[in-house]
Design an enzyme around this catalytic site. Structure first.
Site, PDB file in Angstrom:
ATOM      1  N   THR A  44       0.844  -1.187   0.000  1.00 24.74           N
ATOM      2  CA  THR A  44       0.000   0.000   0.000  1.00 24.74           C
ATOM      3  C   THR A  44       0.886   1.247   0.000  1.00 24.74           C
ATOM      4  O   THR A  44       2.081   1.153  -0.234  1.00 24.74           O
ATOM      5  CB  THR A  44      -0.946  -0.010   1.222  1.00 24.74           C
ATOM      6  N   VAL A  46       0.805   4.448   2.407  1.00 22.13           N
ATOM      7  CA  VAL A  46       1.281   5.044   3.661  1.00 22.13           C
ATOM      8  C   VAL A  46       2.077   4.029   4.484  1.00 22.13           C
ATOM      9  O   VAL A  46       3.092   4.372   5.099  1.00 22.13           O
ATOM     10  CB  VAL A  46       0.098   5.607   4.495  1.00 22.13           C
ATOM     11  N   CYS A  47       1.651   2.791   4.486  1.00 22.36           N
ATOM     12  CA  CYS A  47       2.258   1.749   5.326  1.00 22.36           C
ATOM     13  C   CYS A  47       3.776   1.630   5.166  1.00 22.36           C
ATOM     14  O   CYS A  47       4.494   1.575   6.172  1.00 22.36           O
ATOM     15  CB  CYS A  47       1.585   0.406   5.068  1.00 22.36           C
ATOM     16  N   PRO A  48       4.317   1.593   3.943  1.00 20.10           N
ATOM     17  CA  PRO A  48       5.776   1.452   3.848  1.00 20.10           C
ATOM     18  C   PRO A  48       6.535   2.647   4.415  1.00 20.10           C
ATOM     19  O   PRO A  48       7.638   2.491   4.930  1.00 20.10           O
ATOM     20  CB  PRO A  48       6.042   1.271   2.355  1.00 20.10           C
ATOM     21  N   LEU A  51       6.505   1.974   8.236  1.00 18.46           N
ATOM     22  CA  LEU A  51       7.341   0.828   8.593  1.00 18.46           C
ATOM     23  C   LEU A  51       8.823   1.127   8.392  1.00 18.46           C
ATOM     24  O   LEU A  51       9.661   0.686   9.174  1.00 18.46           O
ATOM     25  CB  LEU A  51       6.908  -0.409   7.807  1.00 18.46           C
TER      26      LEU A  51
END
Length: 187
Positions: A44, A46-48, A51
């Site tokens: 996706t 925003v997630c990376p 993380l």
């Protein structure tokens, strides 16, 4: 209903970490501090970024005795595929927990029924397996690893010094507050 002091239920999930699959259970979190970092899905937008930010701060978390567990409803196989594909995700050394059966996302009350994904939630869990801090935000807003780290340190301080409290923006080494007995009920 508040999740503060809720004990994490027994669980057993698969994880991807450092090129290997492994099993993570509640027993693994007991006796140390943990952060459960829920995010909607692998591959996706925003997630990376979140993380990667957390991966860049991981050594700091380890130095204060806190393990990071990123969690999505994807399988451990999808975590590996994302890790192999993304330069940002390749930086991750902490366990990436797979929750396709929604064991953790339901227990932490972040499961989005109908979408099969989790809300963007961060949970700090003490060595007894109890949630001591958390926040859940809308899926299109990224979180900050520096602030999460500061909150872990504040939670650890209060856990070890039960008669003191940490004011806003507190950082280790700064002054804390020691409430008087007549003010304790006002906290």
């Amino acid at each position: 209903m508040s999740m503060i002091n809720k004990e994490v239920s027994d669980f057993e999930v698969q994880a991807f970490q450092k090129g290997e699959f492994k099993t993570v259970t509640k027993k693994d979190i007991l006796g140390k501090w943990s952060v459960f970092f829920f995010y909607p899905a692998d591959f996706t937008f925003v997630c990376p970024t979140e993380l990667e930010d957390l991966a860049n701060k991981y050594e700091n978390f380890k130095k204060v005795g806190c393990e990071i567990y990123s969690v999505s409803c994807d399988t451990h196989y999808v975590h590996k595929a994302w890790h192999d594909e993304s330069e940002r995700i390749k930086k991750i050394e902490f366990p990436m927990l797979a929750d396709p059966r929604h064991i953790l996302s339901l227990d932490f009350d972040v499961y989005i029924e109908g979408e099969g994904t989790a809300e963007r939630g961060s949970f700090i869990v003490n060595p007894e397996g109890k949630i001591v801090a958390y926040d859940v935000i809308e899926g299109n807003v990224g979180r900050n690893a520096d602030e999460l780290f500061r909150r872990v340190q504040a939670c650890q301080f209060v856990y070890e010094h039960g008669d003191e409290v940490c004011p806003a923006k507190w950082k280790p080494g700064e002054e804390t507050l020691k409430p008087s007995l007549d003010l304790v009920g006002q906290l």
